[in-house]
Write a protein that holds these residues in place. Structure first.
Motif, PDB file in Angstrom:
ATOM      1  N   GLU A  97      27.135  47.415  22.228  1.00  0.00           N
ATOM      2  CA  GLU A  97      25.981  48.301  22.223  1.00  0.00           C
ATOM      3  C   GLU A  97      25.271  48.252  20.877  1.00  0.00           C
ATOM      4  OE1 GLU A  97      27.594  52.645  21.026  1.00  0.00           O
ATOM      5  OE2 GLU A  97      28.304  51.900  22.952  1.00  0.00           O
ATOM      6  N   TYR A 132      23.337  57.297  26.286  1.00  0.00           N
ATOM      7  CA  TYR A 132      23.260  55.844  26.479  1.00  0.00           C
ATOM      8  C   TYR A 132      22.077  55.466  27.361  1.00  0.00           C
ATOM      9  CZ  TYR A 132      27.913  55.750  24.506  1.00  0.00           C
ATOM     10  OH  TYR A 132      28.980  55.887  23.668  1.00  0.00           O
ATOM     11  N   ARG A 134      19.777  51.659  28.718  1.00  0.00           N
ATOM     12  CA  ARG A 134      19.716  50.199  28.762  1.00  0.00           C
ATOM     13  C   ARG A 134      18.269  49.800  28.565  1.00  0.00           C
ATOM     14  NH1 ARG A 134      23.322  47.521  33.332  1.00  0.00           N
ATOM     15  NH2 ARG A 134      22.852  45.708  32.034  1.00  0.00           N
ATOM     16  N   LEU A 165      22.805  47.554  26.244  1.00  0.00           N
ATOM     17  CA  LEU A 165      23.211  48.947  26.109  1.00  0.00           C
ATOM     18  C   LEU A 165      22.810  49.481  24.734  1.00  0.00           C
ATOM     19  CD1 LEU A 165      24.770  51.119  27.707  1.00  0.00           C
ATOM     20  CD2 LEU A 165      26.860  50.273  26.621  1.00  0.00           C
TER      21      LEU A 165
END
Length: 130
Positions: free
Chosen positions: A77, A114, A116, A122
């Motif tokens: 991420e 979180y 995307r 991510l």
């Protein structure tokens, strides 16, 4: 001494990725090559960079796994730190990000959420630690 200089994401469209991160998070464009196959953003101490999938294939002759929004996220991420998590989430979603996990307060006091991006990478959006 070794230091982290930049992170490069292999994306389907470098200019589109740069424009997304500028609009969603307010990062400033450092440059994009005339061929539109590589670009960098100013994000603080570490540069966030983008390379086209075609350029990545030319550099990595054994191939790589391409990130796509329809596939599960990689075990990797990008962490973005802000005092304004919800506002940042809202802006990113308006710009095309997909919300994965809404903002939650962790037992240690940090707020974490979180997303995307357009290519399925991510992104953690969180408050500073401590």
């Amino acid at each position: 001494m070794v230091k982290l200089g930049y992170t490069i994401l292999y994306v389907s469209d470098v200019t589109k990725a740069i424009e997304f991160y500028e609009a969603a998070f307010g990062f400033q464009r450092k440059f994009v090559t005339p061929e539109n196959d590589y670009g960098e953003l100013l994000t603080g101490e570490t540069t966030l960079s983008f390379a086209s999938v075609a350029l990545a294939h030319s550099n990595l002759t054994n191939g790589f796994q391409e990130s796509k929004s329809g596939n599960p996220a990689f075990g990797f991420e990008i962490g973005l730190v802000t005092e304004h998590v919800q506002e940042t989430l809202d802006k990113a979603v308006q710009c095309g990000a997909q919300l994965v996990e809404p903002a939650k307060q962790k037992p240690w006091g940090q707020t974490v959420a979180y997303l995307r991006d357009l290519d399925g990478f991510l992104i953690e959006v969180c408050t500073p630690m401590g």
